[in-house]
Design a protein around this motif. Structure first.
Motif, PDB file in Angstrom:
ATOM      1  N   MET A  49       0.829  -1.208   0.000  1.00 42.53           N
ATOM      2  CA  MET A  49       0.000   0.000   0.000  1.00 42.53           C
ATOM      3  C   MET A  49       0.863   1.258   0.000  1.00 42.53           C
ATOM      4  O   MET A  49       0.579   2.204  -0.739  1.00 42.53           O
ATOM      5  N   LYS A  50       1.913   1.284   0.811  1.00 43.91           N
ATOM      6  CA  LYS A  50       2.794   2.453   0.849  1.00 43.91           C
ATOM      7  C   LYS A  50       3.467   2.675  -0.499  1.00 43.91           C
ATOM      8  O   LYS A  50       3.585   3.804  -0.964  1.00 43.91           O
ATOM      9  N   GLY A  51       3.904   1.590  -1.131  1.00 46.16           N
ATOM     10  CA  GLY A  51       4.533   1.699  -2.446  1.00 46.16           C
ATOM     11  C   GLY A  51       3.569   2.209  -3.501  1.00 46.16           C
ATOM     12  O   GLY A  51       3.922   3.071  -4.315  1.00 46.16           O
ATOM     13  N   ASN A  52       2.349   1.669  -3.496  1.00 46.28           N
ATOM     14  CA  ASN A  52       1.338   2.119  -4.458  1.00 46.28           C
ATOM     15  C   ASN A  52       0.992   3.588  -4.245  1.00 46.28           C
ATOM     16  O   ASN A  52       0.851   4.347  -5.206  1.00 46.28           O
ATOM     17  N   LEU A  53       0.859   3.989  -2.994  1.00 45.17           N
ATOM     18  CA  LEU A  53       0.559   5.384  -2.675  1.00 45.17           C
ATOM     19  C   LEU A  53       1.684   6.296  -3.150  1.00 45.17           C
ATOM     20  O   LEU A  53       1.443   7.320  -3.792  1.00 45.17           O
ATOM     21  N   GLN A  54       2.922   5.909  -2.870  1.00 43.27           N
ATOM     22  CA  GLN A  54       4.072   6.715  -3.271  1.00 43.27           C
ATOM     23  C   GLN A  54       4.143   6.855  -4.794  1.00 43.27           C
ATOM     24  O   GLN A  54       4.400   7.941  -5.312  1.00 43.27           O
ATOM     25  N   THR A  55       3.871   5.777  -5.511  1.00 42.38           N
ATOM     26  CA  THR A  55       3.872   5.818  -6.975  1.00 42.38           C
ATOM     27  C   THR A  55       2.835   6.812  -7.496  1.00 42.38           C
ATOM     28  O   THR A  55       3.116   7.594  -8.415  1.00 42.38           O
ATOM     29  N   LEU A  56       1.646   6.781  -6.912  1.00 40.57           N
ATOM     30  CA  LEU A  56       0.590   7.699  -7.344  1.00 40.57           C
ATOM     31  C   LEU A  56       0.935   9.149  -7.030  1.00 40.57           C
ATOM     32  O   LEU A  56       0.668  10.044  -7.837  1.00 40.57           O
ATOM     33  N   ILE A  57       1.534   9.385  -5.878  1.00 35.47           N
ATOM     34  CA  ILE A  57       1.932  10.745  -5.498  1.00 35.47           C
ATOM     35  C   ILE A  57       3.008  11.253  -6.456  1.00 35.47           C
ATOM     36  O   ILE A  57       2.959  12.389  -6.925  1.00 35.47           O
ATOM     37  N   GLU A  58       3.968  10.396  -6.774  1.00 32.40           N
ATOM     38  CA  GLU A  58       5.040  10.782  -7.691  1.00 32.40           C
ATOM     39  C   GLU A  58       4.518  11.037  -9.104  1.00 32.40           C
ATOM     40  O   GLU A  58       5.115  11.790  -9.861  1.00 32.40           O
TER      41      GLU A  58
END
Length: 73
Positions: free
Chosen positions: A9-18
């Motif tokens: 979840m943290k990785g997916n969130l970070q990808t979307l933010i980036e």
């Protein structure tokens, strides 16, 4: 929730933010629902007993949508 699920979840969130999406509660909810999959048996994960999908906005809109058909874009 397992450490692997949390990391996903943290990785997916970070990808979307980036990619330019705003870091807000709606985005975090979308990532949670997409990672955990749709609710089942008329229960909403994380809300305790007696809460049904029609009582929670994200769950009522995702309860009939399978995880594989939803995209985070």
């Amino acid at each position: 929730m397992s450490e692997r699920t949390t990391a996903t979840m943290k990785g997916n969130l970070q990808t979307l933010i980036e990619s330019g999406q705003e870091d807000n509660e709606e985005l975090k909810t979308r990532v949670y629902v997409d990672t955990m999959g749709p609710e089942s048996h008329n229960k909403v994960r994380g809300y305790g007993h007696m809460v049904t999908p029609n009582m929670v906005s994200y769950a009522s809109s995702s309860s009939s949508t399978s995880n594989s058909s939803r995209k985070l874009s």
